[in-house]
Design an enzyme around this catalytic site. Structure first.
Site, PDB file in Angstrom:
ATOM      1  N   TYR A  75      -7.046   5.617   2.142  1.00 24.43           N
ATOM      2  CA  TYR A  75      -6.032   6.605   1.761  1.00 24.43           C
ATOM      3  C   TYR A  75      -4.909   6.645   2.791  1.00 24.43           C
ATOM      4  CZ  TYR A  75      -4.105  11.074   0.174  1.00 24.43           C
ATOM      5  OH  TYR A  75      -3.273  12.066  -0.287  1.00 24.43           O
ATOM      6  N   LYS A 122      -0.820   5.839   2.074  1.00 24.95           N
ATOM      7  CA  LYS A 122       0.218   6.845   2.283  1.00 24.95           C
ATOM      8  C   LYS A 122       1.165   6.446   3.416  1.00 24.95           C
ATOM      9  CE  LYS A 122      -0.867   9.742  -0.988  1.00 24.95           C
ATOM     10  NZ  LYS A 122       0.067  10.014  -2.101  1.00 24.95           N
TER      11      LYS A 122
END
Length: 235
Positions: free
Chosen positions: A158, A162
């Site tokens: 993740y 991002k």
């Protein structure tokens, strides 16, 4: 940039069925915008679209879409421009999150990157050229994350997605602001700890509505970085 949130303006939001995406759609509906909502969860999307219509949207369009699929996003853009003739606000908000760690299957890495990063690139290619040709102020927002900056341990996949989205959005805005005559701007939304999905509210977390309000105000102020503090960290 306040004019992009005028009544009757066209907003397209992905990941619109819940969380921050749903909250943004509701806020835009309250301002009288036309809201096009996209999400992979058709059942949840239907419920959210009904709420957005009841909140005052001039019109609501909803599509169950895999945002990582280029043909699907191209079709969504075609539908929006055919139906409404323009797009004033595009929010690439859809995201997935897998279990923490760094040794997950490569398929999980690929799927997370496809949704959290590549989907924004695909959407920009589907929408941006026609948004530029409108010759009017418009904005694109990509939803990043505090984790894309601070890189905390626990969910490397993740964090990487991002972080990539942050770099991409910075580069895209650099290109746009140096394109003669371009009135489209890019913005990076950086939520902190936010209560989304089925999680119970926690004292340290912001609610999605707080993030939506911060985002709208920041775009109206012309900010690129839209940083949301939470109960754990300051902006």
């Amino acid at each position: 940039m306040a004019s992009i949130f005028r009544p009757g303006a066209i907003a397209v939001v992905t990941g619109a069925a819940s969380g921050i995406g749903r909250a943004v759609c509701l806020r835009l509906a309250q301002r009288g915008l036309i809201v096009a909502m996209a999400d992979a969860d058709a059942d949840r999307l239907a419920g959210a679209a009904e709420e957005v219509g009841q909140a005052g949207a001039a019109e609501v369009m909803s599509r169950a879409v895999d945002v990582s699929a280029e043909p699907a996003m191209a079709a969504l853009a075609d539908d929006v421009f055919a139906r409404f003739g323009r797009c004033d606000f595009l929010m690439n908000n859809a995201a997935v999150r897998v279990a923490g760690g760094e040794r997950e299957d490569l398929d999980e890495w690929r799927r997370t990157m496809e949704v959290n990063f590549w989907a924004a690139v695909i959407a920009e290619r589907a929408f941006l050229p026609r948004m530029q040709s409108q010759n009017a102020p418009a904005a694109i927002v990509n939803t990043g994350s505090k984790q894309g900056i601070t890189n905390p341990p626990g969910n490397l996949i993740y964090n990487v997605t991002k972080s990539a989205l942050k770099t991409y959005t910075e580069g895209m805005q650099h290109i746009l602001r140096n394109t003669e005559g371009c009135q489209v701007t890019a913005h990076l939304l950086v939520p902190g700890f936010t209560t989304t999905g089925t999680r119970s509210p926690q004292p340290e977390a912001w609610m999605p509505e707080q993030v939506a309000d911060r985002m709208i105000a920041a775009i109206e102020s012309g900010d690129f970085y839209i940083i949301c503090e939470d109960g754990e960290v300051t902006a």
